[in-house]
Scaffold this motif. Structure first.
Motif, PDB file in Angstrom:
ATOM      1  N   ILE A 176       0.861  -1.183   0.000  1.00  0.00           N
ATOM      2  CA  ILE A 176       0.000   0.000   0.000  1.00  0.00           C
ATOM      3  C   ILE A 176       0.896   1.231   0.000  1.00  0.00           C
ATOM      4  CG2 ILE A 176      -1.693   1.343   1.292  1.00  0.00           C
ATOM      5  CD1 ILE A 176      -2.852  -1.212   2.349  1.00  0.00           C
ATOM      6  N   ILE A 177       0.786   2.043  -1.045  1.00  0.00           N
ATOM      7  CA  ILE A 177       1.608   3.246  -1.164  1.00  0.00           C
ATOM      8  C   ILE A 177       0.946   4.374  -0.399  1.00  0.00           C
ATOM      9  CG2 ILE A 177       2.564   4.947  -2.769  1.00  0.00           C
ATOM     10  CD1 ILE A 177       2.675   2.742  -4.878  1.00  0.00           C
ATOM     11  N   LEU A 178       1.646   4.899   0.587  1.00  0.00           N
ATOM     12  CA  LEU A 178       1.123   5.992   1.395  1.00  0.00           C
ATOM     13  C   LEU A 178       1.462   7.359   0.802  1.00  0.00           C
ATOM     14  CD1 LEU A 178       2.048   4.627   4.941  1.00  0.00           C
ATOM     15  CD2 LEU A 178      -0.095   4.354   3.682  1.00  0.00           C
ATOM     16  N   ARG A 179       2.619   7.438   0.131  1.00  0.00           N
ATOM     17  CA  ARG A 179       3.021   8.719  -0.471  1.00  0.00           C
ATOM     18  C   ARG A 179       4.000   8.464  -1.605  1.00  0.00           C
ATOM     19  NH1 ARG A 179       7.365  11.824   0.184  1.00  0.00           N
ATOM     20  NH2 ARG A 179       8.056  10.614   1.993  1.00  0.00           N
ATOM     21  N   ARG A 180       3.781   9.129  -2.714  1.00  0.00           N
ATOM     22  CA  ARG A 180       4.734   9.101  -3.822  1.00  0.00           C
ATOM     23  C   ARG A 180       5.575  10.379  -3.788  1.00  0.00           C
ATOM     24  NH1 ARG A 180       3.665   5.190  -7.688  1.00  0.00           N
ATOM     25  NH2 ARG A 180       1.571   4.275  -7.653  1.00  0.00           N
ATOM     26  N   PRO A 181       6.870  10.282  -4.101  1.00  0.00           N
ATOM     27  CA  PRO A 181       7.748  11.453  -4.049  1.00  0.00           C
ATOM     28  C   PRO A 181       7.603  12.347  -5.281  1.00  0.00           C
ATOM     29  CG  PRO A 181       9.003   9.543  -4.710  1.00  0.00           C
ATOM     30  CD  PRO A 181       7.613   9.041  -4.430  1.00  0.00           C
ATOM     31  N   ALA A 182       6.366  12.718  -5.606  1.00  0.00           N
ATOM     32  CA  ALA A 182       6.101  13.489  -6.833  1.00  0.00           C
ATOM     33  C   ALA A 182       6.808  14.832  -6.820  1.00  0.00           C
ATOM     34  CB  ALA A 182       4.591  13.673  -7.003  1.00  0.00           C
ATOM     35  N   GLU A 183       6.862  15.479  -5.675  1.00  0.00           N
ATOM     36  CA  GLU A 183       7.488  16.809  -5.602  1.00  0.00           C
ATOM     37  C   GLU A 183       8.967  16.738  -5.955  1.00  0.00           C
ATOM     38  OE1 GLU A 183       8.151  20.416  -2.347  1.00  0.00           O
ATOM     39  OE2 GLU A 183       6.721  18.802  -1.928  1.00  0.00           O
ATOM     40  N   ASN A 184       9.660  15.692  -5.452  1.00  0.00           N
ATOM     41  CA  ASN A 184      11.081  15.532  -5.756  1.00  0.00           C
ATOM     42  C   ASN A 184      11.306  15.303  -7.242  1.00  0.00           C
ATOM     43  OD1 ASN A 184      10.389  14.237  -2.974  1.00  0.00           O
ATOM     44  ND2 ASN A 184      12.511  14.887  -2.768  1.00  0.00           N
ATOM     45  N   ALA A 185      10.505  14.379  -7.821  1.00  0.00           N
ATOM     46  CA  ALA A 185      10.683  14.038  -9.236  1.00  0.00           C
ATOM     47  C   ALA A 185      10.304  15.204 -10.141  1.00  0.00           C
ATOM     48  CB  ALA A 185       9.859  12.800  -9.579  1.00  0.00           C
ATOM     49  N   ASP A 186       9.210  15.884  -9.828  1.00  0.00           N
ATOM     50  CA  ASP A 186       8.794  17.036 -10.636  1.00  0.00           C
ATOM     51  C   ASP A 186       9.876  18.110 -10.634  1.00  0.00           C
ATOM     52  OD1 ASP A 186       6.423  15.755 -11.111  1.00  0.00           O
ATOM     53  OD2 ASP A 186       5.238  16.951  -9.699  1.00  0.00           O
ATOM     54  N   GLY A 187      10.426  18.394  -9.446  1.00  0.00           N
ATOM     55  CA  GLY A 187      11.453  19.425  -9.337  1.00  0.00           C
ATOM     56  C   GLY A 187      12.712  19.060 -10.097  1.00  0.00           C
ATOM     57  N   ALA A 188      13.123  17.789 -10.012  1.00  0.00           N
ATOM     58  CA  ALA A 188      14.330  17.348 -10.716  1.00  0.00           C
ATOM     59  C   ALA A 188      14.134  17.400 -12.231  1.00  0.00           C
ATOM     60  CB  ALA A 188      14.699  15.931 -10.281  1.00  0.00           C
ATOM     61  N   TYR A 189      12.941  17.030 -12.699  1.00  0.00           N
ATOM     62  CA  TYR A 189      12.662  17.072 -14.134  1.00  0.00           C
ATOM     63  C   TYR A 189      12.717  18.507 -14.658  1.00  0.00           C
ATOM     64  CZ  TYR A 189      10.029  16.875 -18.505  1.00  0.00           C
ATOM     65  OH  TYR A 189       9.633  17.020 -19.813  1.00  0.00           O
ATOM     66  N   LEU A 190      12.013  19.416 -13.993  1.00  0.00           N
ATOM     67  CA  LEU A 190      11.988  20.808 -14.430  1.00  0.00           C
ATOM     68  C   LEU A 190      13.364  21.446 -14.343  1.00  0.00           C
ATOM     69  CD1 LEU A 190       8.642  21.917 -12.738  1.00  0.00           C
ATOM     70  CD2 LEU A 190       9.028  21.434 -15.168  1.00  0.00           C
ATOM     71  N   ASN A 191      14.118  21.085 -13.314  1.00  0.00           N
ATOM     72  CA  ASN A 191      15.472  21.607 -13.160  1.00  0.00           C
ATOM     73  C   ASN A 191      16.380  21.105 -14.276  1.00  0.00           C
ATOM     74  OD1 ASN A 191      17.428  23.134 -11.695  1.00  0.00           O
ATOM     75  ND2 ASN A 191      18.272  21.214 -10.908  1.00  0.00           N
ATOM     76  N   GLY A 192      16.223  19.822 -14.656  1.00  0.00           N
ATOM     77  CA  GLY A 192      17.021  19.272 -15.752  1.00  0.00           C
ATOM     78  C   GLY A 192      16.735  19.960 -17.072  1.00  0.00           C
ATOM     79  N   VAL A 193      15.451  20.193 -17.350  1.00  0.00           N
ATOM     80  CA  VAL A 193      15.072  20.905 -18.580  1.00  0.00           C
ATOM     81  C   VAL A 193      15.654  22.312 -18.564  1.00  0.00           C
ATOM     82  CG1 VAL A 193      13.127  21.873 -19.867  1.00  0.00           C
ATOM     83  CG2 VAL A 193      12.985  19.545 -18.961  1.00  0.00           C
ATOM     84  N   GLN A 194      15.582  22.991 -17.418  1.00  0.00           N
ATOM     85  CA  GLN A 194      16.117  24.352 -17.306  1.00  0.00           C
ATOM     86  C   GLN A 194      17.627  24.364 -17.509  1.00  0.00           C
ATOM     87  OE1 GLN A 194      14.308  27.083 -17.083  1.00  0.00           O
ATOM     88  NE2 GLN A 194      16.137  28.375 -17.104  1.00  0.00           N
ATOM     89  N   ASN A 195      18.331  23.369 -16.974  1.00  0.00           N
ATOM     90  CA  ASN A 195      19.780  23.285 -17.164  1.00  0.00           C
ATOM     91  C   ASN A 195      20.139  23.151 -18.635  1.00  0.00           C
ATOM     92  OD1 ASN A 195      20.316  23.480 -14.436  1.00  0.00           O
ATOM     93  ND2 ASN A 195      20.437  21.262 -14.122  1.00  0.00           N
ATOM     94  N   ALA A 196      19.368  22.339 -19.363  1.00  0.00           N
ATOM     95  CA  ALA A 196      19.619  22.170 -20.796  1.00  0.00           C
ATOM     96  C   ALA A 196      19.357  23.470 -21.552  1.00  0.00           C
ATOM     97  CB  ALA A 196      18.758  21.032 -21.347  1.00  0.00           C
ATOM     98  N   LEU A 197      18.263  24.151 -21.218  1.00  0.00           N
ATOM     99  CA  LEU A 197      17.946  25.427 -21.877  1.00  0.00           C
ATOM    100  C   LEU A 197      19.033  26.467 -21.627  1.00  0.00           C
ATOM    101  CD1 LEU A 197      14.117  25.680 -21.064  1.00  0.00           C
ATOM    102  CD2 LEU A 197      15.144  25.257 -23.325  1.00  0.00           C
TER     103      LEU A 197
END
Length: 217
Positions: free
Chosen positions: A132-153
């Motif tokens: 049973i999943i109580l919490r997914r680390p969506a905030e961490n993954a979302d932030g890392a994804y957006l940060n990676g895209v920004q680094n490339a830009l």
């Protein structure tokens, strides 16, 4: 009473070990305190009760988890074990990080792959081991994804039109291009959590890496 408390103790121990151990102690003490008049008259009955309480706790233990762990889940996405070289365009902290370079066929070019992953907060139910999943680390993954895209830009890459099709494991993905060099970034669901994966290098090699993921998933 002992069985019910032991059931919840197996859940508690996965979230907080001291709390879980305290709950196991409660599974033994609470019935004794509740029926203290009986046990004060027959103290020898504490021995069979103690043995029974231990057996109940053992029988309620969840089976060993057989699903892939976070390290193996990220390895399936990156093809890497451990960290070899820079994680760029990804940065920051994660529960698990991996990076490596390898030759991609038939492009015949080297692609550098990196990944970061964060573990779900989950518990396995006693007896059945149903997760049973109580919490997914969506905030961490979302932030890392957006940060990676920004680094490339910020390094001169521009987002390129792409259509990789819909896959259940992919939350979102982007392809960035600068001349003949490309950066691919994806936020994906993996065994045990969420991950952000990137591949950079010659555009043909990056495209082959992406297509290999499409064929797999």
């Amino acid at each position: 009473m002992s069985a019910v408390i032991s059931f919840f103790a197996w859940i508690a121990v996965q979230l907080n070990r001291p709390l879980g151990l305290a709950t196991f102690v409660l599974a033994f003490l609470l019935p004794v305190v509740t029926f203290r008049r009986y046990y004060s008259r027959k103290p020898r009955m504490l021995v069979p009760f103690g043995i029974l309480a231990i057996l109940i706790a053992i029988l309620l233990a969840p089976p060993r988890a057989t699903s892939l762990n976070l390290v193996s889940g990220l390895h399936l996405e990156t093809g890497c074990w451990g960290v070899e070289g820079s994680l760029w365009p990804l940065n920051g902290s994660a529960d698990v990080s991996q990076s490596c370079s390898y030759l991609v066929e038939p492009a015949g070019k080297v692609v550098h792959v990196s990944g970061m992953a964060w573990k779900n907060l989950e518990v396995r139910m006693p007896v059945t081991s149903y997760p049973i999943i109580l919490r997914r680390p969506a905030e961490n993954a979302d932030g890392a994804y957006l940060n990676g895209v920004q680094n490339a830009l910020e390094n001169g890459y521009m987002e390129a039109p792409s259509d990789f099709g819909s896959r259940e494991s992919v939350v979102r993905e982007a392809l960035m291009r600068k001349g003949n060099h490309c950066v691919y970034i994806a936020e994906v669901r993996i065994a045990g959590g969420l991950a952000v994966v990137s591949a950079r290098g010659d555009c043909r090699a990056v495209d082959e890496f992406v297509q290999s993921r499409v064929r797999r998933f």
